[in-house]
Motif scaffolding. Structure first.
Motif, PDB file in Angstrom:
ATOM      1  N   SER A  30     -33.981 -20.949  -0.026  1.00 43.57           N
ATOM      2  CA  SER A  30     -33.463 -21.551   1.207  1.00 43.57           C
ATOM      3  C   SER A  30     -34.088 -22.898   1.545  1.00 43.57           C
ATOM      4  N   LYS A  31     -34.883 -23.452   0.647  1.00 45.13           N
ATOM      5  CA  LYS A  31     -35.537 -24.736   0.909  1.00 45.13           C
ATOM      6  C   LYS A  31     -34.534 -25.777   1.393  1.00 45.13           C
ATOM      7  N   THR A  32     -34.938 -26.537   2.366  1.00 40.73           N
ATOM      8  CA  THR A  32     -34.165 -27.601   3.049  1.00 40.73           C
ATOM      9  C   THR A  32     -33.072 -27.072   3.990  1.00 40.73           C
ATOM     10  N   HIS A  33     -32.759 -25.777   3.903  1.00 42.28           N
ATOM     11  CA  HIS A  33     -31.691 -25.248   4.759  1.00 42.28           C
ATOM     12  C   HIS A  33     -32.271 -24.698   6.066  1.00 42.28           C
ATOM     13  N   PRO A  34     -31.504 -24.832   7.158  1.00 39.04           N
ATOM     14  CA  PRO A  34     -32.013 -24.442   8.478  1.00 39.04           C
ATOM     15  C   PRO A  34     -32.052 -22.925   8.685  1.00 39.04           C
ATOM     16  N   ASN A  35     -32.737 -22.513   9.732  1.00 42.89           N
ATOM     17  CA  ASN A  35     -32.845 -21.094  10.070  1.00 42.89           C
ATOM     18  C   ASN A  35     -31.483 -20.408  10.190  1.00 42.89           C
ATOM     19  N   GLU A  36     -30.491 -21.123  10.724  1.00 44.95           N
ATOM     20  CA  GLU A  36     -29.166 -20.504  10.915  1.00 44.95           C
ATOM     21  C   GLU A  36     -28.597 -20.052   9.575  1.00 44.95           C
ATOM     22  N   ALA A  37     -28.818 -20.863   8.539  1.00 40.30           N
ATOM     23  CA  ALA A  37     -28.312 -20.513   7.207  1.00 40.30           C
ATOM     24  C   ALA A  37     -29.021 -19.262   6.693  1.00 40.30           C
ATOM     25  N   ILE A  38     -30.323 -19.208   6.911  1.00 35.79           N
ATOM     26  CA  ILE A  38     -31.103 -18.049   6.466  1.00 35.79           C
ATOM     27  C   ILE A  38     -30.651 -16.799   7.213  1.00 35.79           C
ATOM     28  N   LEU A  39     -30.409 -16.946   8.515  1.00 38.23           N
ATOM     29  CA  LEU A  39     -29.985 -15.791   9.325  1.00 38.23           C
ATOM     30  C   LEU A  39     -28.612 -15.279   8.901  1.00 38.23           C
ATOM     31  N   GLU A  40     -27.779 -16.163   8.394  1.00 36.86           N
ATOM     32  CA  GLU A  40     -26.468 -15.708   7.922  1.00 36.86           C
ATOM     33  C   GLU A  40     -26.638 -14.801   6.696  1.00 36.86           C
ATOM     34  N   ALA A  41     -27.520 -15.174   5.806  1.00 31.60           N
ATOM     35  CA  ALA A  41     -27.795 -14.323   4.633  1.00 31.60           C
ATOM     36  C   ALA A  41     -28.507 -13.036   5.076  1.00 31.60           C
ATOM     37  N   TYR A  42     -29.418 -13.179   6.015  1.00 30.80           N
ATOM     38  CA  TYR A  42     -30.167 -12.045   6.565  1.00 30.80           C
ATOM     39  C   TYR A  42     -29.214 -11.018   7.180  1.00 30.80           C
ATOM     40  N   SER A  43     -28.165 -11.519   7.830  1.00 30.63           N
ATOM     41  CA  SER A  43     -27.237 -10.635   8.551  1.00 30.63           C
ATOM     42  C   SER A  43     -26.512  -9.677   7.617  1.00 30.63           C
ATOM     43  N   ILE A  44     -26.413 -10.006   6.326  1.00 34.65           N
ATOM     44  CA  ILE A  44     -25.787  -9.040   5.401  1.00 34.65           C
ATOM     45  C   ILE A  44     -26.850  -8.316   4.563  1.00 34.65           C
ATOM     46  N   GLY A  45     -28.091  -8.370   5.003  1.00 34.66           N
ATOM     47  CA  GLY A  45     -29.112  -7.533   4.377  1.00 34.66           C
ATOM     48  C   GLY A  45     -30.086  -8.230   3.445  1.00 34.66           C
ATOM     49  N   GLN A  46     -29.896  -9.526   3.219  1.00 35.38           N
ATOM     50  CA  GLN A  46     -30.839 -10.239   2.340  1.00 35.38           C
ATOM     51  C   GLN A  46     -32.211 -10.318   3.017  1.00 35.38           C
ATOM     52  N   ARG A  47     -33.255  -9.956   2.286  1.00 28.61           N
ATOM     53  CA  ARG A  47     -34.604 -10.004   2.871  1.00 28.61           C
ATOM     54  C   ARG A  47     -35.574 -10.875   2.084  1.00 28.61           C
ATOM     55  N   ARG A 215     -33.781 -16.887  -8.868  1.00 31.27           N
ATOM     56  CA  ARG A 215     -34.024 -17.766  -7.716  1.00 31.27           C
ATOM     57  C   ARG A 215     -32.788 -18.632  -7.516  1.00 31.27           C
ATOM     58  N   VAL A 216     -31.924 -18.203  -6.604  1.00 30.50           N
ATOM     59  CA  VAL A 216     -30.633 -18.877  -6.463  1.00 30.50           C
ATOM     60  C   VAL A 216     -30.542 -19.587  -5.119  1.00 30.50           C
ATOM     61  N   GLY A 217     -30.324 -20.899  -5.161  1.00 32.21           N
ATOM     62  CA  GLY A 217     -30.237 -21.696  -3.947  1.00 32.21           C
ATOM     63  C   GLY A 217     -28.842 -22.220  -3.689  1.00 32.21           C
ATOM     64  N   SER A 218     -28.465 -23.277  -4.389  1.00 33.86           N
ATOM     65  CA  SER A 218     -27.215 -23.973  -4.063  1.00 33.86           C
ATOM     66  C   SER A 218     -25.984 -23.083  -4.162  1.00 33.86           C
ATOM     67  N   MET A 219     -25.995 -22.100  -5.044  1.00 30.40           N
ATOM     68  CA  MET A 219     -24.811 -21.248  -5.162  1.00 30.40           C
ATOM     69  C   MET A 219     -24.592 -20.421  -3.888  1.00 30.40           C
ATOM     70  N   ILE A 220     -25.670 -20.141  -3.161  1.00 30.90           N
ATOM     71  CA  ILE A 220     -25.547 -19.391  -1.902  1.00 30.90           C
ATOM     72  C   ILE A 220     -25.387 -20.340  -0.712  1.00 30.90           C
ATOM     73  N   PHE A 221     -26.273 -21.321  -0.647  1.00 25.75           N
ATOM     74  CA  PHE A 221     -26.367 -22.152   0.563  1.00 25.75           C
ATOM     75  C   PHE A 221     -25.616 -23.473   0.480  1.00 25.75           C
ATOM     76  N   GLY A 222     -25.087 -23.800  -0.687  1.00 27.45           N
ATOM     77  CA  GLY A 222     -24.443 -25.094  -0.855  1.00 27.45           C
ATOM     78  C   GLY A 222     -25.445 -26.130  -1.315  1.00 27.45           C
ATOM     79  N   GLU A 223     -24.951 -27.318  -1.525  1.00 30.97           N
ATOM     80  CA  GLU A 223     -25.825 -28.385  -2.024  1.00 30.97           C
ATOM     81  C   GLU A 223     -26.895 -28.719  -0.998  1.00 30.97           C
ATOM     82  N   ARG A 224     -28.059 -29.123  -1.516  1.00 28.09           N
ATOM     83  CA  ARG A 224     -29.146 -29.523  -0.614  1.00 28.09           C
ATOM     84  C   ARG A 224     -29.004 -30.986  -0.273  1.00 28.09           C
ATOM     85  N   ASP A 225     -29.416 -31.291   0.955  1.00 24.93           N
ATOM     86  CA  ASP A 225     -29.314 -32.652   1.451  1.00 24.93           C
ATOM     87  C   ASP A 225     -30.735 -33.145   1.688  1.00 24.93           C
TER      88      ASP A 225
END
Ligand code: PLP
Length: 227
Positions: A30-47, A215-225
């Protein structure tokens, strides 16, 4: 594939999880991505979430749910170990004896035993970090690891070359898998359980070669800015 790009984080993560064999875990990077993005993944059980900057990880740890398991996946400087050790679940990129010793020292102060992965230099690029085969041999056949009672090596981590040449990636993953099996044989099957290889671009190959922590980033969260 166009629909893929209008899917949200939760949908993309669900799709990824549905493809994975039993026993493979995702470190949502989740590097560079905001808390809201993390919480969206969290909401379906990702820990399990992965970060590569200590400062960013500290802020996220402070402001997000406490049952998140934070993995540190970046290059760790010894002077930052102290801040991570009280809460980190797994440190992926341990690439020097000095770092192992510092983690041990800080973990002792925190009364913890910290799980780590030894990073192996498998790519052709000089710029990547990690132990050579020779250095790994010295560690697993030597007695240092048994002296470091507050750090527990639980597996290996590696990054393949950044190339479209599948044969190169396969060779590098096959190589680290052999080293992983050697670690299992010397340090024990119960202790050596995690092989952290594979990112968005090569996780399928990684799984074929025994990777069980991707370790999967962009495929889940989109491209990093990066600003
Ligand atoms: C950013 C990062 C990843 C994830 O990369 P993606 O290509 O976005 O999946 C994996 N491992 C490490 C060490 C990283 O820094």
């Amino acid at each position: 594939m166009e629909h893929f790009f209008i899917m949200g984080i939760a949908d993309r993560l669900k799709l990824l999880l549905s493809e994975l064999p039993q026993g493979v875990d995702v470190v949502a990077t989740s590097k560079t991505h905001p808390n809201e993005a993390i919480l969206e993944a969290y909401s379906i059980g990702q820990r399990i979430f992965g970060e590569n900057k200590v400062q960013e990880l500290l802020v996220k740890h402070d402001t997000l749910p406490k049952d998140i398991e934070w993995h540190f996946i970046g290059h760790l400087q010894t002077n930052k170990v102290k801040q991570l050790v009280p809460f980190v679940t797994l440190i992926h990129g341990v690439d020097s004896v000095r770092l192992l010793e510092e983690i041990n020292k800080q973990a002792q102060k925190s009364s913890r035993v910290v799980d780590v992965l030894l990073q192996i230099h498998i790519a052709q690029e000089e710029s990547k970090f990690g132990f050579s085969d020779e250095e790994l041999h010295q560690l697993i056949y030597g007695d240092l690891l048994t002296k470091l009672t507050h750090v527990r090596v639980v597996g290996l981590m590696g990054m393949a070359s950044n190339t479209n040449d599948l044969a190169v990636v396969e060779r590098e993953f096959s190589h680290i898998k052999q080293l992983y099996d050697l670690c299992k044989a010397t340090l024990g099957e119960e202790q050596i359980t995690k092989l952290s290889i594979g990112m968005s671009g090569d996780y399928k190959v990684a799984i074929q070669y025994g990777g069980n922590l991707i370790r999967v980033g962009s495929m889940i969260f989109g491209e990093r800015d990066y600003h």
